[in-house]
Enzyme design. Structure first.
Site, PDB file in Angstrom:
ATOM      1  N   VAL A  85       7.285   6.659  17.294  1.00 15.01           N
ATOM      2  CA  VAL A  85       7.061   7.359  16.031  1.00 15.01           C
ATOM      3  C   VAL A  85       5.791   8.215  16.059  1.00 15.01           C
ATOM      4  CG1 VAL A  85       6.751   7.077  13.535  1.00 15.01           C
ATOM      5  CG2 VAL A  85       8.337   5.590  14.779  1.00 15.01           C
ATOM      6  N   ARG A 132      -4.824  10.686   3.900  1.00 13.33           N
ATOM      7  CA  ARG A 132      -3.674  11.512   4.270  1.00 13.33           C
ATOM      8  C   ARG A 132      -2.606  11.502   3.173  1.00 13.33           C
ATOM      9  NH1 ARG A 132      -1.585  13.950   8.186  1.00 13.33           N
ATOM     10  NH2 ARG A 132       0.638  14.222   7.876  1.00 13.33           N
ATOM     11  N   ARG A 147      -9.236  -0.490   4.116  1.00 15.31           N
ATOM     12  CA  ARG A 147      -8.432   0.567   3.500  1.00 15.31           C
ATOM     13  C   ARG A 147      -7.056   0.058   3.106  1.00 15.31           C
ATOM     14  NH1 ARG A 147      -7.136   5.032   7.122  1.00 15.31           N
ATOM     15  NH2 ARG A 147      -5.756   5.338   5.343  1.00 15.31           N
ATOM     16  N   LYS A 179       0.841  -1.209   0.000  1.00 15.12           N
ATOM     17  CA  LYS A 179       0.000   0.000   0.000  1.00 15.12           C
ATOM     18  C   LYS A 179       0.875   1.258   0.000  1.00 15.12           C
ATOM     19  CE  LYS A 179      -1.806   1.634   3.998  1.00 15.12           C
ATOM     20  NZ  LYS A 179      -1.462   3.042   4.240  1.00 15.12           N
ATOM     21  N   ASN A 180       1.852   1.297   0.873  1.00 13.85           N
ATOM     22  CA  ASN A 180       2.622   2.534   1.048  1.00 13.85           C
ATOM     23  C   ASN A 180       3.638   2.792  -0.049  1.00 13.85           C
ATOM     24  OD1 ASN A 180       1.061   3.081   3.209  1.00 13.85           O
ATOM     25  ND2 ASN A 180       2.537   2.406   4.737  1.00 13.85           N
ATOM     26  N   ARG A 200       0.614  14.672  13.263  1.00 10.82           N
ATOM     27  CA  ARG A 200       1.169  14.498  11.913  1.00 10.82           C
ATOM     28  C   ARG A 200       1.314  15.807  11.139  1.00 10.82           C
ATOM     29  NH1 ARG A 200      -1.309   8.970   9.522  1.00 10.82           N
ATOM     30  NH2 ARG A 200       0.647   8.960   8.387  1.00 10.82           N
ATOM     31  N   PRO A 201       2.163  16.732  11.587  1.00 13.32           N
ATOM     32  CA  PRO A 201       2.375  17.996  10.870  1.00 13.32           C
ATOM     33  C   PRO A 201       3.101  17.756   9.550  1.00 13.32           C
ATOM     34  CG  PRO A 201       3.963  17.747  12.646  1.00 13.32           C
ATOM     35  CD  PRO A 201       3.024  16.569  12.759  1.00 13.32           C
ATOM     36  N   MET A 202       3.210  18.793   8.715  1.00 12.41           N
ATOM     37  CA  MET A 202       3.929  18.680   7.440  1.00 12.41           C
ATOM     38  C   MET A 202       5.087  19.661   7.357  1.00 12.41           C
ATOM     39  SD  MET A 202       1.132  17.997   4.468  1.00 12.41           S
ATOM     40  CE  MET A 202       2.437  18.025   3.238  1.00 12.41           C
ATOM     41  N   ASP A 203       5.580  20.109   8.503  1.00 16.22           N
ATOM     42  CA  ASP A 203       6.639  21.143   8.499  1.00 16.22           C
ATOM     43  C   ASP A 203       7.868  20.709   7.719  1.00 16.22           C
ATOM     44  OD1 ASP A 203       8.475  20.283  11.388  1.00 16.22           O
ATOM     45  OD2 ASP A 203       6.675  19.252  10.694  1.00 16.22           O
ATOM     46  N   CYS A 206      -4.676  12.753  12.538  1.00 15.66           N
ATOM     47  CA  CYS A 206      -5.560  11.580  12.435  1.00 15.66           C
ATOM     48  C   CYS A 206      -5.503  10.845  13.764  1.00 15.66           C
ATOM     49  CB  CYS A 206      -5.145  10.694  11.270  1.00 15.66           C
ATOM     50  SG  CYS A 206      -3.701   9.713  11.631  1.00 15.66           S
ATOM     51  N   ASP A 266       3.932   0.418  12.202  1.00 23.15           N
ATOM     52  CA  ASP A 266       2.732  -0.151  11.586  1.00 23.15           C
ATOM     53  C   ASP A 266       2.493  -1.600  11.989  1.00 23.15           C
ATOM     54  OD1 ASP A 266       3.100   1.639   8.408  1.00 23.15           O
ATOM     55  OD2 ASP A 266       2.474   2.281  10.405  1.00 23.15           O
TER      56      ASP A 266
HETATM   57  C1  EPZ Z   1       4.167   6.840   6.435  1.00 14.83           C
HETATM   58  O1  EPZ Z   1       3.407   7.917   6.979  1.00 14.83           O
HETATM   59  C2  EPZ Z   1       3.181   5.679   6.269  1.00 14.83           C
HETATM   60  N1  EPZ Z   1       2.107   6.080   5.382  1.00 14.83           N
HETATM   61  C3  EPZ Z   1       2.606   5.298   7.630  1.00 14.83           C
HETATM   62  O2  EPZ Z   1       1.778   4.141   7.472  1.00 14.83           O
HETATM   63  C4  EPZ Z   1       3.748   4.923   8.558  1.00 14.83           C
HETATM   64  O3  EPZ Z   1       3.242   4.686   9.847  1.00 14.83           O
HETATM   65  C5  EPZ Z   1       4.770   6.069   8.634  1.00 14.83           C
HETATM   66  O4  EPZ Z   1       5.218   6.434   7.325  1.00 14.83           O
HETATM   67  C6  EPZ Z   1       5.994   5.707   9.469  1.00 14.83           C
HETATM   68  O5  EPZ Z   1       6.588   4.570   9.003  1.00 14.83           O
HETATM   69  C7  EPZ Z   1       2.320   6.055   4.037  1.00 14.83           C
HETATM   70  O6  EPZ Z   1       3.371   5.745   3.531  1.00 14.83           O
HETATM   71  C8  EPZ Z   1       1.166   6.451   3.175  1.00 14.83           C
HETATM   72  P1  EPZ Z   1       6.242  10.112   8.706  1.00 14.83           P
HETATM   73  P2  EPZ Z   1       4.018   9.404   7.041  1.00 14.83           P
HETATM   74  O7  EPZ Z   1       6.239  11.391   7.957  1.00 14.83           O
HETATM   75  O8  EPZ Z   1       4.831   9.638   5.841  1.00 14.83           O
HETATM   76  C9  EPZ Z   1       6.487  13.327  12.239  1.00 14.83           C
HETATM   77  C10 EPZ Z   1      -0.111   2.778   7.704  1.00 14.83           C
HETATM   78  O9  EPZ Z   1      -0.665   2.249   8.693  1.00 14.83           O
HETATM   79  N2  EPZ Z   1       6.578  14.357  11.178  1.00 14.83           N
HETATM   80  O10 EPZ Z   1       7.437   9.240   8.595  1.00 14.83           O
HETATM   81  O11 EPZ Z   1       2.928  10.318   7.336  1.00 14.83           O
HETATM   82  C11 EPZ Z   1       5.087  12.693  12.307  1.00 14.83           C
HETATM   83  O12 EPZ Z   1       4.203  13.471  13.033  1.00 14.83           O
HETATM   84  C12 EPZ Z   1       0.388   4.222   7.793  1.00 14.83           C
HETATM   85  O13 EPZ Z   1       0.042   2.198   6.633  1.00 14.83           O
HETATM   86  C13 EPZ Z   1       6.792  15.684  11.528  1.00 14.83           C
HETATM   87  O14 EPZ Z   1       6.925  16.012  12.704  1.00 14.83           O
HETATM   88  O15 EPZ Z   1       4.948   9.264   8.338  1.00 14.83           O
HETATM   89  C14 EPZ Z   1       5.360  11.373  12.940  1.00 14.83           C
HETATM   90  O16 EPZ Z   1       5.363  11.492  14.326  1.00 14.83           O
HETATM   91  C15 EPZ Z   1       0.065   4.865   9.082  1.00 14.83           C
HETATM   92  N3  EPZ Z   1       6.836  16.609  10.540  1.00 14.83           N
HETATM   93  C16 EPZ Z   1       6.739  11.029  12.410  1.00 14.83           C
HETATM   94  O17 EPZ Z   1       7.317  12.237  11.926  1.00 14.83           O
HETATM   95  C17 EPZ Z   1       6.689  16.286   9.211  1.00 14.83           C
HETATM   96  O18 EPZ Z   1       6.728  17.176   8.351  1.00 14.83           O
HETATM   97  C18 EPZ Z   1       6.723   9.988  11.286  1.00 14.83           C
HETATM   98  O19 EPZ Z   1       5.927  10.448  10.242  1.00 14.83           O
HETATM   99  C19 EPZ Z   1       6.470  14.943   8.876  1.00 14.83           C
HETATM  100  C20 EPZ Z   1       6.426  13.989   9.880  1.00 14.83           C
END
Ligand code: EPZ
Length: 416
Positions: free
Chosen positions: A329, A95, A399, A23-24, A124-127, A119, A307
């Protein structure tokens, strides 16, 4: 679509299960396909709800996307510009629609994507995504719940990530692959899905090196030519079925997997007393006589995947002893605890840790899936529990798990 799963527990599972595409990886490769010229054909794309939403988003943005008879997915962007705004009603469902930030900026220097709220599993910010976009020359405005990103001229740049975010690494790779000059991502995420994205972009003429390490170098190229590409298997789906064998005391051959992707999961499963054997077709998992306790710390890859945390908690709730699970995480990924307690589990939360005191058995109950992986973990607990369990809001599970009912039934599960 049905939203309830009913499972009669107590059956050890036996047989072979074929793992679907990841999926990812699928979600990000679908987004990246809009940057190519011509028809991209993706194979091994899982037919799950999240993918269907991505396909709908593409169609709404003016990109032709359709399934072929051989189950491959064709994606044909127009020769002209693609709509720069992702459709809110669809984007808010998923997302991963934020991956269009990188794909649209990389393709045409402009993107308007809805700001994904938090969520169930965290804020989950996007900074970090935006930090990367600004470093490569984009102006960013955030208004009315949207991110407006516009760049007259993108340029190569160096970006250090405070946390190895998967999404930020993927978005910056897509922003940089067609951007003139050299871009460098430091402290990049190393997940297999990142490597799959790099291999896909390189198959279309991209120049990306170092994916899978914490330093990724990207030399911009003027054009990406569409190709046919097969997506990697889903390591999280595989891990879920491996735990299904262990928690029911059964024996399951998990086919179509890449064993190296599963090392952290295999190591912890073996600690709990299950045996895992590599064969030509995949991994053969046998549940042990007893389930032993194990401590888990979730970390970015190659650490133990967040995950798989809920699914592991389901297993450890039946261990002979106490386990400690630390979630590093996502700050809010223990919502399953109250549901597991309804089935007789003994779990105490202390900040980012869950202390799981194993109990000899669980019993069936009416429970609710709060997110995708929590839902999968409830299915595992229900398979091991005595009596019948009803899982509400099962839509969360559909999903991310292709044909879960059929696959479990083929292993002998009583599920409807
Ligand atoms: C991906 O999410 C996966 N989703 C998630 O899988 C997975 O849990 C996650 O990576 C970690 O492995 C997809 O690939 C679609 P991150 P993503 O950015 O990219 C913080 C599932 O169940 N962060 O690595 O959103 C954030 O808040 C899903 O299949 C910031 O602070 O994860 C989190 O605490 C759930 N600022 C941590 O980093 C940012 O700009 C990891 O998030 C971005 C992230």
């Amino acid at each position: 679509m049905k939203d309830i799963l009913v499972i009669e527990g107590g059956q050890p599972l036996y047989g072979n299960v074929h793992i679907s595409g990841a999926k990812n990886a699928g979600l990000v490769l679908i987004a990246a396909s809009i940057m190519a010229e011509g028809e991209t054909i993706l194979d091994n794309v899982p037919r799950i709800c999240d993918v269907e939403v991505m396909v709908q988003i593409l169609n709404e943005m003016g990109v032709k996307a359709f399934w072929n008879e051989d189950d491959s997915l064709s994606i044909i962007p127009p020769a002209t510009t693609v709509k720069t705004q992702t459709p809110y009603e669809l984007a808010k469902k998923l997302r991963a629609s934020n991956l269009f930030l990188g794909a649209l900026l990389g393709r045409q220097g402009e993107a308007i994507v809805s700001l994904p709220g938090g969520c169930d599993i965290g804020s989950r910010p996007m900074d970090l995504h935006l930090k990367g976009a600004q470093a490569l020359g984009a102006d960013i405005d955030i208004e009315h719940g949207y991110i407006y990103a516009r760049a007259l001229q993108m340029h190569g740049s160096r970006v250090y990530l405070d946390f190895p975010s998967v999404g930020a690494t993927e978005n910056i790779m897509m922003m940089a692959v067609k951007t003139p000059g050299l871009s460098i991502i430091e402290n990049a995420a190393k997940e297999p899905e990142i490597v799959d994205l790099a291999n896909f972009l390189n198959s279309m003429g991209g120049k990306i090196r170092g994916a899978g390490t914490d330093l990724i170098k990207i030399e911009g190229v003027p054009v990406l030519n569409a190709c046919r590409y097969t997506i990697i298997p889903d390591r999280i789906e595989a891990g879920t079925y491996m735990i299904a064998a262990a928690i029911t005391g059964g024996e399951v051959l998990v086919e179509n997997v890449i064993p190296t992707h599963l090392h952290p999961i295999v190591a912890k499963l073996q600690e709990t007393g299950a045996t895992v054997q590599e064969t030509e077709q995949g991994l053969l998992v046998k549940g042990g006589q007893r389930i032993l306790p194990a401590d888990i710390k979730t970390l970015p890859y190659p650490g133990f995947p967040t995950d798989m945390q809920s699914q592991m908690m389901a297993l450890l709730s039946l261990a002979e002893g106490t386990s400690v699970i630390v979630e590093n995480v996502f700050e809010n990924r223990f919502q399953i605890v109250d549901e597991l307690k309804r089935m007789g589990a003994k779990i105490k939360l202390e900040g980012h840790s869950a202390i799981v005191e194993g109990t000899p058995s669980l019993y069936g109950a009416r429970v609710k899936a709060t997110d995708l992986r929590a839902g999968a973990a409830l299915v595992l607990s229900a398979l091991a529990a005595r009596g019948e369990t009803t899982i509400e809001e099962a839509i969360h599970i559909f999903r991310g798990y292709e044909d879960i009912e059929t696959k479990l039934k083929s292993l002998g599960a009583k599920i409807k």
